[in-house]
Write a protein that holds these residues in place. Structure first.
Motif, mmCIF file in Angstrom:
data_model
loop_
_atom_site.group_PDB
_atom_site.id
_atom_site.type_symbol
_atom_site.label_atom_id
_atom_site.label_comp_id
_atom_site.label_asym_id
_atom_site.label_seq_id
_atom_site.Cartn_x
_atom_site.Cartn_y
_atom_site.Cartn_z
ATOM 1 N N PHE A 54 0.653 -1.134 0.097
ATOM 2 C CA PHE A 54 -0.152 -0.191 -0.211
ATOM 3 C C PHE A 54 0.787 0.866 -0.477
ATOM 4 O O PHE A 54 0.468 2.079 -0.685
ATOM 5 N N ILE A 55 1.998 1.245 0.540
ATOM 6 C CA ILE A 55 2.977 2.600 0.497
ATOM 7 C C ILE A 55 3.938 2.750 -0.992
ATOM 8 O O ILE A 55 3.332 3.854 -1.138
ATOM 9 N N TYR A 56 3.253 1.256 -1.315
ATOM 10 C CA TYR A 56 3.969 1.675 -3.044
ATOM 11 C C TYR A 56 3.019 2.597 -3.662
ATOM 12 O O TYR A 56 3.872 3.824 -4.446
ATOM 13 N N ILE A 57 2.242 2.193 -3.500
ATOM 14 C CA ILE A 57 1.000 2.776 -4.771
ATOM 15 C C ILE A 57 0.529 4.526 -4.422
ATOM 16 O O ILE A 57 0.250 5.156 -4.390
ATOM 17 N N LEU A 58 1.021 4.355 -2.409
ATOM 18 C CA LEU A 58 0.704 5.627 -2.135
ATOM 19 C C LEU A 58 1.488 6.906 -2.619
ATOM 20 O O LEU A 58 1.663 7.953 -2.907
ATOM 21 N N GLY A 59 2.987 6.352 -2.607
ATOM 22 C CA GLY A 59 3.826 6.787 -3.148
ATOM 23 C C GLY A 59 3.752 7.581 -4.461
ATOM 24 O O GLY A 59 4.613 8.454 -4.894
ATOM 25 N N ALA A 60 3.760 6.643 -5.544
ATOM 26 C CA ALA A 60 3.429 7.072 -7.092
ATOM 27 C C ALA A 60 2.007 7.768 -6.650
ATOM 28 O O ALA A 60 2.351 8.855 -7.725
ATOM 29 N N ALA A 61 1.049 8.075 -5.767
ATOM 30 C CA ALA A 61 -0.053 8.825 -6.064
ATOM 31 C C ALA A 61 0.908 10.081 -5.474
ATOM 32 O O ALA A 61 -0.482 11.288 -5.903
ATOM 33 N N GLN A 62 1.242 10.666 -4.819
ATOM 34 C CA GLN A 62 1.860 12.104 -4.347
ATOM 35 C C GLN A 62 1.961 12.735 -4.986
ATOM 36 O O GLN A 62 0.945 14.281 -4.938
ATOM 37 N N PRO A 63 2.563 12.942 -6.055
ATOM 38 C CA PRO A 63 2.757 14.100 -7.187
ATOM 39 C C PRO A 63 0.764 14.414 -8.113
ATOM 40 O O PRO A 63 0.313 15.366 -7.879
ATOM 41 N N LEU A 64 -0.389 13.526 -7.798
ATOM 42 C CA LEU A 64 -1.137 13.728 -8.379
ATOM 43 C C LEU A 64 -1.981 14.627 -6.965
ATOM 44 O O LEU A 64 -2.718 15.337 -7.618
ATOM 45 N N MET A 65 -1.797 14.233 -5.965
ATOM 46 C CA MET A 65 -2.826 14.325 -5.187
ATOM 47 C C MET A 65 -2.040 15.834 -4.668
ATOM 48 O O MET A 65 -3.234 16.924 -4.351
ATOM 49 N N ALA A 66 -1.026 15.981 -4.586
ATOM 50 C CA ALA A 66 0.096 16.830 -4.592
ATOM 51 C C ALA A 66 -1.049 18.081 -5.903
ATOM 52 O O ALA A 66 -1.195 19.521 -5.049
ATOM 53 N N LEU A 67 -1.303 17.989 -7.360
ATOM 54 C CA LEU A 67 -2.074 18.730 -7.452
ATOM 55 C C LEU A 67 -3.636 19.487 -7.179
ATOM 56 O O LEU A 67 -4.043 20.378 -7.300
ATOM 57 N N GLU A 68 -3.641 18.222 -6.360
ATOM 58 C CA GLU A 68 -5.580 17.990 -6.123
ATOM 59 C C GLU A 68 -5.736 18.820 -5.004
ATOM 60 O O GLU A 68 -6.389 19.682 -4.452
ATOM 61 N N PHE A 69 -4.680 19.000 -4.447
ATOM 62 C CA PHE A 69 -4.606 20.086 -2.847
ATOM 63 C C PHE A 69 -4.320 21.830 -3.582
ATOM 64 O O PHE A 69 -4.994 22.350 -2.878
ATOM 65 N N ALA A 70 -3.564 21.356 -3.955
ATOM 66 C CA ALA A 70 -3.014 22.830 -3.838
ATOM 67 C C ALA A 70 -3.592 23.698 -5.261
ATOM 68 O O ALA A 70 -4.494 24.986 -4.706
ATOM 69 N N LEU A 71 -4.314 23.014 -6.214
ATOM 70 C CA LEU A 71 -5.475 24.219 -6.882
ATOM 71 C C LEU A 71 -7.026 23.796 -6.308
ATOM 72 O O LEU A 71 -7.115 24.641 -6.897
ATOM 73 N N GLY A 72 -7.254 22.990 -5.924
ATOM 74 C CA GLY A 72 -8.336 23.024 -4.775
ATOM 75 C C GLY A 72 -8.601 24.121 -4.197
ATOM 76 O O GLY A 72 -9.406 24.644 -3.565
ATOM 77 N N GLY A 73 -7.565 24.408 -3.670
ATOM 78 C CA GLY A 73 -7.062 25.185 -2.252
ATOM 79 C C GLY A 73 -7.447 27.098 -3.321
ATOM 80 O O GLY A 73 -8.241 27.528 -3.095
ATOM 81 N N ALA A 74 -6.748 26.723 -4.316
ATOM 82 C CA ALA A 74 -7.041 27.676 -4.912
ATOM 83 C C ALA A 74 -8.140 27.997 -5.544
ATOM 84 O O ALA A 74 -8.454 29.322 -5.893
#
Length: 457
Positions: free
Chosen positions: A368-388
């Motif tokens: 599960f950690i491997y999957i979470l690691g691969a998802a981090q850049p995509l999560m970053a886009l969701e966080f920052a753009l969602g906040g904006a």
């Protein structure tokens, strides 16, 4: 001191000018530090509870996930608070900043009080997730205790979000440090019966959380009433008008629905995972705890994006609003991408540090950690753009994005592929990647379109 154009309320002593022009990192780092501290306290809490066994881990984890559902309700108010406060402080209308904050605190407190009515049904709510009976009983006890913290949680969260919208990110950090120290001491004392306290076991962690939220709320209110915050003081009853409350809720309700849908989706996803047994549930909850650390930079950059976009729009500078949103997004991707690489490299020791016990649980946790690691850049886009987008008051599109990503691609995909093709929990977890990829693409398109700059707040 100057009086404002509406209501004659004076600016608070020492009020700063709008924070338009501050750098992204200047606004992001205190929030990153605070969320990192929250995550660290969560890990300490989890490590303490993990010494009590797998059942305690599952019970506390499920209760915490359910209690987080309340944040969706509070965000009907707090998201509107950030957008309104950022817009009004960017325009220099500090009197309205104070009135909006007072209305927000009263609204959020009312929501928290109503949600406490669920306390007698806590065990049934936990049991509805399909967990084993022992987990349902213990988790129900923890959830009922956590629900007792609703009003202080609402007060502290609303004041903290309003301060961030006004550009003050350091005061919430200071209050958060005090509250988290109280939480850790309370965990140690109440879980294990130290420092003269009773040994409550797993429910002790919930009691410590209630005490910590109460301390944070009292500190926030005392500082505000003493005039030590950037938010102006003033009469409470006169601040609550139907028009002002609707202004807050009009912006915040889509985010509340978004977060509610997100939490419901996560609970449904947890139910799918629970069908595979206790070890997959424990591995998933351990992974979620690790993910709380990965989320930390995202929360910080989302806060910076919300504040800068909202204040620049209030100052009638949509060009600066757009550039600050993209800068926050770039910073989030760089930092969270690095975090993702780090957790992949350290996956095996991380599983052990976060309480994975037994070969089966450890192996699943590492996967599960491997999957979470691969998802981090995509999560970053969701966080920052969602906040904006939320800082601009454009809260409806993030709701649409999460409905498509979470319910169509994550849950829909999991239901389609789990049994017919693979029949493994790993296949279910992989649907996370599709979910985050779709949300990242949709939010990127929306922010690039510039339509958010014309949303009325």
């Amino acid at each position: 001191m100057t009086s404002t154009e509406s209501g004659g309320l004076a600016e608070p002593a020492g009020a700063r000018p709008p924070t338009v022009g501050l750098g992204v990192w200047e606004l992001a780092w205190p929030s990153v530090a605070l969320f990192a501290l929250h995550a660290l306290v969560g890990v300490v809490d989890f490590v303490f509870v993990s010494s009590l066994g797998t059942e305690a881990i599952a019970a506390v984890g499920v209760a915490s996930q359910l209690h987080f559902f309340l944040f969706a309700l509070f965000q009907a108010v707090t998201t509107g608070t950030v957008a309104v406060v950022a817009r009004e402080s960017g325009a220099g209308r500090w009197g309205e900043v104070g009135r909006a904050m007072r209305a927000s605190v009263l609204l959020a407190s009312g929501i928290g009080a109503v949600a406490m009515l669920a306390m007698p049904f806590a065990e049934s709510i936990v049991g509805a997730l399909g967990v084993q009976h022992g987990v349902a009983v213990l988790g129900g006890t923890c959830l009922a205790i956590l629900l007792a913290s609703n009003v202080p949680l609402a007060v502290e969260a609303t004041i903290a979000m309003g301060l961030r919208g006004a550009g003050d990110v350091r005061t919430p950090l200071a209050i958060g440090i005090v509250a988290n120290v109280v939480n850790v001491i309370g965990d140690y004392a109440l879980i294990f019966g130290k420092l003269g306290a009773p040994a409550l076991g797993a429910p002790g962690s919930a009691v410590a959380t209630v005490i910590a939220f109460t301390v944070a709320a009292v500190l926030s209110v005392v500082l505000w009433l003493r005039g030590d915050l950037i938010i102006p003081r003033g009469p409470w009853r006169a601040s609550v008008s139907a028009q002002r409350c609707w202004r807050l809720l009009r912006v915040g309700l889509p985010t509340a629905l978004e977060q509610g849908a997100w939490h419901v989706g996560l609970l449904l996803f947890l139910t799918l995972v629970a069908a595979f047994g206790t070890e997959p549930v424990s591995a998933y909850l351990i992974g979620v705890r690790i993910l709380s650390f990965c989320f930390v930079p995202g929360f910080g950059f989302a806060t910076a994006a919300s504040t800068l976009v909202g204040q620049n729009l209030g100052a009638e500078r949509p060009d600066l609003a757009a550039s600050s949103g993209w800068r926050a997004t770039g910073g989030a991707v760089a930092v969270m991408g690095s975090v993702g690489l780090m957790i992949v490299i350290l996956a095996v020791p991380l599983a052990g540090w976060f309480g994975a016990v037994g070969e089966a649980t450890t192996t699943l946790t590492v996967t599960f950690i491997y999957i979470l690691g691969a998802a981090q850049p995509l999560m970053a886009l969701e966080f920052a753009l969602g906040g904006a987008l939320r800082g601009a008051g454009d809260t409806r599109f993030p709701l649409l994005a999460i409905l498509i990503g979470l319910f169509v691609f994550r849950l829909g995909g999991a239901l389609l592929i789990a049994e017919p093709l693979f029949g493994t929990v790993t296949a279910v977890w992989c649907c996370l990647l599709a979910d985050y990829a779709v949300k990242a693409a949709l939010l990127s398109w929306r922010f690039a379109s510039g339509r958010w700059a014309t949303v009325r707040v």
